[in-house]
Design a protein around this motif. Sequence first.
Motif, PDB file in Angstrom:
ATOM      1  N   TRP A 206      -3.907  21.564   9.685  1.00 55.31           N
ATOM      2  CA  TRP A 206      -3.188  22.732   9.181  1.00 55.31           C
ATOM      3  C   TRP A 206      -2.442  22.442   7.872  1.00 55.31           C
ATOM      4  O   TRP A 206      -2.519  23.210   6.905  1.00 55.31           O
ATOM      5  N   HIS A 207      -1.750  21.311   7.816  1.00 50.37           N
ATOM      6  CA  HIS A 207      -0.841  21.044   6.694  1.00 50.37           C
ATOM      7  C   HIS A 207      -1.567  20.894   5.360  1.00 50.37           C
ATOM      8  O   HIS A 207      -1.061  21.322   4.324  1.00 50.37           O
ATOM      9  N   ILE A 208      -2.748  20.293   5.389  1.00 49.44           N
ATOM     10  CA  ILE A 208      -3.463  20.016   4.141  1.00 49.44           C
ATOM     11  C   ILE A 208      -3.933  21.303   3.467  1.00 49.44           C
ATOM     12  O   ILE A 208      -4.103  21.346   2.247  1.00 49.44           O
ATOM     13  N   GLU A 209      -4.118  22.356   4.265  1.00 52.10           N
ATOM     14  CA  GLU A 209      -4.636  23.610   3.714  1.00 52.10           C
ATOM     15  C   GLU A 209      -3.695  24.170   2.648  1.00 52.10           C
ATOM     16  O   GLU A 209      -4.117  24.522   1.541  1.00 52.10           O
ATOM     17  N   CYS A 210      -2.409  24.274   2.988  1.00 51.08           N
ATOM     18  CA  CYS A 210      -1.446  24.848   2.036  1.00 51.08           C
ATOM     19  C   CYS A 210      -1.315  23.989   0.790  1.00 51.08           C
ATOM     20  O   CYS A 210      -1.252  24.506  -0.335  1.00 51.08           O
ATOM     21  N   THR A 211      -1.266  22.671   0.956  1.00 51.01           N
ATOM     22  CA  THR A 211      -1.117  21.785  -0.206  1.00 51.01           C
ATOM     23  C   THR A 211      -2.287  21.954  -1.160  1.00 51.01           C
ATOM     24  O   THR A 211      -2.100  22.022  -2.387  1.00 51.01           O
ATOM     25  N   ALA A 212      -3.491  22.052  -0.614  1.00 52.49           N
ATOM     26  CA  ALA A 212      -4.676  22.216  -1.461  1.00 52.49           C
ATOM     27  C   ALA A 212      -4.655  23.555  -2.187  1.00 52.49           C
ATOM     28  O   ALA A 212      -4.995  23.635  -3.375  1.00 52.49           O
ATOM     29  N   MET A 213      -4.261  24.606  -1.490  1.00 53.75           N
ATOM     30  CA  MET A 213      -4.227  25.927  -2.121  1.00 53.75           C
ATOM     31  C   MET A 213      -3.156  26.000  -3.198  1.00 53.75           C
ATOM     32  O   MET A 213      -3.340  26.630  -4.241  1.00 53.75           O
ATOM     33  N   ILE A 214      -2.014  25.361  -2.951  1.00 53.48           N
ATOM     34  CA  ILE A 214      -0.946  25.340  -3.952  1.00 53.48           C
ATOM     35  C   ILE A 214      -1.397  24.565  -5.189  1.00 53.48           C
ATOM     36  O   ILE A 214      -1.225  25.023  -6.325  1.00 53.48           O
ATOM     37  N   ALA A 215      -1.995  23.395  -4.971  1.00 50.57           N
ATOM     38  CA  ALA A 215      -2.450  22.584  -6.100  1.00 50.57           C
ATOM     39  C   ALA A 215      -3.493  23.332  -6.925  1.00 50.57           C
ATOM     40  O   ALA A 215      -3.502  23.259  -8.157  1.00 50.57           O
ATOM     41  N   GLY A 216      -4.357  24.077  -6.234  1.00 45.01           N
ATOM     42  CA  GLY A 216      -5.434  24.759  -6.931  1.00 45.01           C
ATOM     43  C   GLY A 216      -5.044  26.059  -7.603  1.00 45.01           C
ATOM     44  O   GLY A 216      -5.634  26.436  -8.626  1.00 45.01           O
ATOM     45  N   HIS A 217      -4.052  26.766  -7.056  1.00 43.47           N
ATOM     46  CA  HIS A 217      -3.754  28.108  -7.547  1.00 43.47           C
ATOM     47  C   HIS A 217      -2.341  28.284  -8.114  1.00 43.47           C
ATOM     48  O   HIS A 217      -2.067  29.291  -8.757  1.00 43.47           O
ATOM     49  N   VAL A 218      -1.464  27.337  -7.845  1.00 45.40           N
ATOM     50  CA  VAL A 218      -0.093  27.436  -8.352  1.00 45.40           C
ATOM     51  C   VAL A 218       0.206  26.289  -9.304  1.00 45.40           C
ATOM     52  O   VAL A 218       0.745  26.482 -10.393  1.00 45.40           O
ATOM     53  N   GLY A 219      -0.152  25.071  -8.890  1.00 43.31           N
ATOM     54  CA  GLY A 219       0.119  23.883  -9.692  1.00 43.31           C
ATOM     55  C   GLY A 219       1.407  23.208  -9.280  1.00 43.31           C
ATOM     56  O   GLY A 219       2.328  23.856  -8.784  1.00 43.31           O
TER      57      GLY A 219
END
Length: 449
Positions: A206-219
């Motif tokens: 679960w935890h890795i999902e948010c980190t990946a989405m933040i890195a990819g779409h927010v920075g």
Amino acid sequence: MKDIYLYNSKSKKKELFKPIDVNHVKMYVCGPTVYARPHIGNARPRIVFDVLSRYFRVVFPNFTYVSNVTDVDDKINKAAQEGNISIKELTQKMLSHFHTDMSALNCLPPDLEVKATESMPEIIELIERLIKNGNAYVSDGHVLFSVATYTEYGSLSRRKLEEQVDGARVSVADYKKAPGDFVLWKPSSAPDPSWESPWGKGRPGWHIECTAMIAGHVGLPFDIHGGGIDLLFPHHENEMAQGCAAYQTKSYCNYWMHNGLINIDREKMSKSIGNVLYVDDLLEDAPGEAIRFAVLSTHYRHPLDWTDETLSIAKQSSRKLHLAKNYFPVKETTTHSQEILDCLADDLNTPKALSQLLVWAKATLNGDQKAHSLLCQGMRILGFGEVDIRSWQPKKTTITPEAIQQLIEERNIAKKSKSYEKADTIRSQLTEKGVVIEDTASETFWYWK
């Protein structure tokens, strides 16, 4: 612009808000896990951060609000099996429920909503980066984050190692080097979903999902990360560890904002107790704006004790706002009431802002047109008055809006002819049908009770 102060969950104090880029502020808020209909606890962060989003769009030239959809999760797998439907069908249905309910609460959609299932390449790339950096390891088909390799672990939740393990309810599996290590990727087989990866077919933790989405779409780093206080540990602690370790940065985000939980009649909301309040059930008894008013009437950081009285007061207050809004013609304006902006600048003080709206509403009903202008401006910032509150209709009503209007016209005729007893009888008839009428100098308005 007045200085903005926000409570930072990491420092445990209010801090002056200093954007990384004053010309483009960025916020990420954890979204729904789509395995069931949204309840009022799911709605609270959406309402809270919708207000913050509306406010920041007024005071900053560019603002981006990103949220996620967790559509890969053990709870989803279990719910799909129990309902004898496909995971895709379940998640699409529940996400549709979520969007419909949040719209009914006057929540604007985020600028970007990202699904975990659409982010697998980014998730796998992030895990590979963590392995390469020495922060993750492969064991028995699993990939795990090594907590010992990130010295700042626990700095967000301020937990000691033994508390971290207890709070996470982690299982001490044979494939773990340490009890606190958590899963980034795990083996998966039918009927559960799976994706190809360098470590075999599986699915993400679960935890890795948010980190990946933040890195990819927010920075990284970014300005604000929001969510419920129940996500502080382990979810947000693990998010921060993964992001900082992968990209070798000291800062993941500058401000952590967490809303308090909702209790039902002073008890924790729980399926086992049977006191879960689903949004669509609440919408059968109250308009979305009343529910929104009830949520915002308590400061976002505090626990909210939800009772029948809470909703009843909110219904009366939201009716009063709409009555006052309609008292004079609404003039289009791009001006924003400074009093409301000042309330929001103080760590999103919505209870104070709502109190100010009610002061203006009272003054408006006494004929103050300046108060009416300020009221309309304030309602707009806080997400009220965008739809006619009468467009909502209670599920169990036995009277139509057309019939209500007809009775009001008959009552107006009776009043003009001084048949006051008949006018009172019509009012009583409407009251029995759950309709409240309010007379003003110019016309009579009606609202659902």
